[in-house]
Design an enzyme around this catalytic site. Structure first.
Site, PDB file in Angstrom:
ATOM      1  N   LYS A   1       0.805  -1.236   0.000  1.00  0.00           N
ATOM      2  CA  LYS A   1       0.000   0.000   0.000  1.00  0.00           C
ATOM      3  C   LYS A   1       0.835   1.282   0.000  1.00  0.00           C
ATOM      4  CE  LYS A   1      -4.149  -1.970   2.083  1.00  0.00           C
ATOM      5  NZ  LYS A   1      -5.212  -1.838   3.088  1.00  0.00           N
TER       6      LYS A   1
ATOM      7  N   GLY B   1      -0.559   1.099  10.803  1.00  0.00           N
ATOM      8  CA  GLY B   1      -0.940   1.668   9.507  1.00  0.00           C
ATOM      9  C   GLY B   1      -2.397   2.116   9.477  1.00  0.00           C
TER      10      GLY B   1
ATOM     11  N   LEU C   1     -12.345  -1.847  13.749  1.00  0.00           N
ATOM     12  CA  LEU C   1     -11.971  -2.105  12.363  1.00  0.00           C
ATOM     13  C   LEU C   1     -11.984  -3.607  12.048  1.00  0.00           C
ATOM     14  CD1 LEU C   1     -11.375   0.843  12.088  1.00  0.00           C
ATOM     15  CD2 LEU C   1      -9.068   0.337  11.345  1.00  0.00           C
TER      16      LEU C   1
HETATM   17  P1  NDP Z   1      -0.393  -2.896  12.266  1.00  0.00           P
HETATM   18  O1  NDP Z   1       0.328  -4.177  12.414  1.00  0.00           O
HETATM   19  O2  NDP Z   1       0.189  -1.798  11.441  1.00  0.00           O
HETATM   20  O3  NDP Z   1      -0.651  -2.278  13.756  1.00  0.00           O
HETATM   21  C1  NDP Z   1      -1.036  -3.098  14.825  1.00  0.00           C
HETATM   22  C2  NDP Z   1      -1.455  -2.243  16.021  1.00  0.00           C
HETATM   23  O4  NDP Z   1      -1.933  -3.118  17.053  1.00  0.00           O
HETATM   24  C3  NDP Z   1      -0.330  -1.425  16.654  1.00  0.00           C
HETATM   25  O5  NDP Z   1      -0.845  -0.230  17.182  1.00  0.00           O
HETATM   26  C4  NDP Z   1       0.149  -2.353  17.787  1.00  0.00           C
HETATM   27  O6  NDP Z   1       0.744  -1.676  18.870  1.00  0.00           O
HETATM   28  C5  NDP Z   1      -1.177  -2.918  18.242  1.00  0.00           C
HETATM   29  N1  NDP Z   1      -0.980  -4.189  18.940  1.00  0.00           N
HETATM   30  C6  NDP Z   1      -0.648  -5.382  18.408  1.00  0.00           C
HETATM   31  N2  NDP Z   1      -0.568  -6.315  19.362  1.00  0.00           N
HETATM   32  C7  NDP Z   1      -0.840  -5.696  20.548  1.00  0.00           C
HETATM   33  C8  NDP Z   1      -0.934  -6.122  21.898  1.00  0.00           C
HETATM   34  N3  NDP Z   1      -0.726  -7.397  22.239  1.00  0.00           N
HETATM   35  N4  NDP Z   1      -1.282  -5.221  22.844  1.00  0.00           N
HETATM   36  C9  NDP Z   1      -1.516  -3.928  22.519  1.00  0.00           C
HETATM   37  N5  NDP Z   1      -1.449  -3.457  21.256  1.00  0.00           N
HETATM   38  C10 NDP Z   1      -1.112  -4.320  20.281  1.00  0.00           C
HETATM   39  O7  NDP Z   1      -1.861  -3.300  11.744  1.00  0.00           O
HETATM   40  P2  NDP Z   1      -2.875  -2.406  10.875  1.00  0.00           P
HETATM   41  O8  NDP Z   1      -2.847  -1.034  11.416  1.00  0.00           O
HETATM   42  O9  NDP Z   1      -2.620  -2.610   9.438  1.00  0.00           O
HETATM   43  O10 NDP Z   1      -4.300  -3.125  11.178  1.00  0.00           O
HETATM   44  C11 NDP Z   1      -4.930  -2.997  12.444  1.00  0.00           C
HETATM   45  C12 NDP Z   1      -6.274  -3.736  12.406  1.00  0.00           C
HETATM   46  O11 NDP Z   1      -7.197  -3.108  11.510  1.00  0.00           O
HETATM   47  C13 NDP Z   1      -6.153  -5.193  11.958  1.00  0.00           C
HETATM   48  O12 NDP Z   1      -6.878  -5.990  12.850  1.00  0.00           O
HETATM   49  C14 NDP Z   1      -6.820  -5.222  10.600  1.00  0.00           C
HETATM   50  O13 NDP Z   1      -7.481  -6.444  10.395  1.00  0.00           O
HETATM   51  C15 NDP Z   1      -7.847  -4.081  10.720  1.00  0.00           C
HETATM   52  N6  NDP Z   1      -8.179  -3.517   9.396  1.00  0.00           N
HETATM   53  C16 NDP Z   1      -9.486  -3.630   8.938  1.00  0.00           C
HETATM   54  C17 NDP Z   1      -9.849  -3.126   7.696  1.00  0.00           C
HETATM   55  C18 NDP Z   1     -11.285  -3.274   7.206  1.00  0.00           C
HETATM   56  O14 NDP Z   1     -11.534  -3.141   5.998  1.00  0.00           O
HETATM   57  N7  NDP Z   1     -12.244  -3.494   8.071  1.00  0.00           N
HETATM   58  C19 NDP Z   1      -8.872  -2.452   6.809  1.00  0.00           C
HETATM   59  C20 NDP Z   1      -7.527  -2.341   7.411  1.00  0.00           C
HETATM   60  C21 NDP Z   1      -7.221  -2.877   8.648  1.00  0.00           C
HETATM   61  P3  NDP Z   1       2.376  -1.472  18.934  1.00  0.00           P
HETATM   62  O15 NDP Z   1       2.658  -0.310  18.042  1.00  0.00           O
HETATM   63  O16 NDP Z   1       2.643  -1.193  20.358  1.00  0.00           O
HETATM   64  O17 NDP Z   1       2.981  -2.758  18.432  1.00  0.00           O
END
Ligand code: NDP
Length: 289
Positions: free
Chosen positions: A70, A133, A226
């Site tokens: 992306k 992201g 989301l």
């Molecule tokens: P990223 O991997 O870029 O980000 C993940 C986020 O989750 C970070 O903020 C991370 O925090 C946090 N995180 C992960 N594990 C933990 C944990 N154990 N405890 C606390 N925080 C945690 O993912 P994306 O931003 O790409 O996607 C996020 C969600 O959005 C996904 O579930 C995806 O399925 C959903 N999504 C849905 C869409 C739709 O069309 N409905 C479209 C795009 C995304 P840290 O920075 O501290 O690691």
């Protein structure tokens, strides 16, 4: 679907692409509207630039772009939509003279999904959980649509600070406040919209949620997760237990597709057809609400 010499092709570029619902969304829309268009998945293992050049040479009408391309694909664009440029990610390419123009319909789709539930951003205080992201794009969307104050809470506070600095700089407004997840107790005592943009709670880890404390959920009048698998996340359950409304992310997926289809074909999809596609999606997911 009848394929002939005039059939236009669109497709999804990404890795992996096997589990996508996009072909169903677009081929259903094309069939319902009697359009001579077909949508197929394209697995691109690397060199997305070559894929985009090849698509243009093959006269493809448009493409969706998914993980992991992306941001990378932006280097291969002829033009870019203003909001997508700010967000720094595109998921839709529309054929223009000399190449493709990039858009981010993930985020305009989220806006349309929220609007369909009556959720407003203008003049609102909003909580965003996450700084990945998706959260970054959501933060841009909130500011773009006039949210008053946005509290961005993340496990790694440095990432929240980075996103806040970037959005505040680009949008030229100090409206994103970065916070550590555990500082949710410092949020103002008022009910707000909360957008859950972490990957916590995603199937198969259905019982997980970033904040367990019920006190936090008393500050939420509406929760938008989301995540759409599962369709009733632990986050949504906790919001509802405290009297708030809660929605999953499947309509975001629907509308990112509809917005892409509209851009490619210069049509407007009405509510009746949107609902018809949504019913098929819910059927595939085995969900009722
Ligand atoms: P990223 O991997 O870029 O980000 C993940 C986020 O989750 C970070 O903020 C991370 O925090 C946090 N995180 C992960 N594990 C933990 C944990 N154990 N405890 C606390 N925080 C945690 O993912 P994306 O931003 O790409 O996607 C996020 C969600 O959005 C996904 O579930 C995806 O399925 C959903 N999504 C849905 C869409 C739709 O069309 N409905 C479209 C795009 C995304 P840290 O920075 O501290 O690691």
């Amino acid at each position: 679907m009848k394929i002939n010499g005039k059939t236009r092709t669109c497709g999804l570029v990404g890795n992996p692409v096997e589990h996508t619902m996009s072909p169903m969304i677009h081929n259903t829309l094309a069939e319902e509207l009697g359009m001579n268009m077909v949508y197929v998945p394209f697995l691109v293992e690397d060199a997305v630039d070559t894929a985009v050049k090849g698509a243009y040479a093959l006269n493809l009408l448009g493409m969706n772009v998914t993980v992991p391309y992306k941001s990378e694909v932006m280097k291969s664009l002829a033009e870019c939509d203003e909001l997508a440029e700010k967000i720094g990610a595109v998921n839709t390419l529309v054929r223009v003279n000399g190449g493709y123009k990039g858009y981010n319909t993930d985020i305009t789709g989220l806006y349309r999904a929220m609007s369909s539930y009556g959720i407003v951003l203008e003049h609102q205080n909003v909580i965003i959980l996450g700084a990945g992201g998706a959260a970054r794009a959501v933060a841009f969307l909130c500011v773009y649509h006039g949210a008053k104050q946005v509290y961005l809470l993340n496990r790694s506070v440095e990432k929240a600070q980075e996103v806040a600095a970037e959005v505040n700089r680009v949008m030229d407004r100090e409206c994103i406040i970065p916070m550590s997840l555990k500082d949710y107790v410092c949020l103002p005592e008022e009910k707000m919209l909360c957008i859950q943009a972490t990957s916590v709670g995603l199937s198969p880890n259905d019982s997980e949620v970033v904040i367990e404390d019920t006190e936090f959920y008393k500050k939420i009048h509406t929760g938008y997760d989301l995540i759409y698998r599962p369709a009733n996340t632990r986050f949504m359950q906790l919001v509802k237990q405290q009297g708030g409304k809660a929605y999953h992310g499947l309509k975001m997926l629907l509308y990112q597709g509809i917005e892409a289809f509209e851009l490619w074909n210069e049509v407007k999809i009405d509510d009746e057809l949107s609902n018809k596609v949504y019913e098929i999606m819910k059927g595939e997911m085995n969900i009722e609400e």
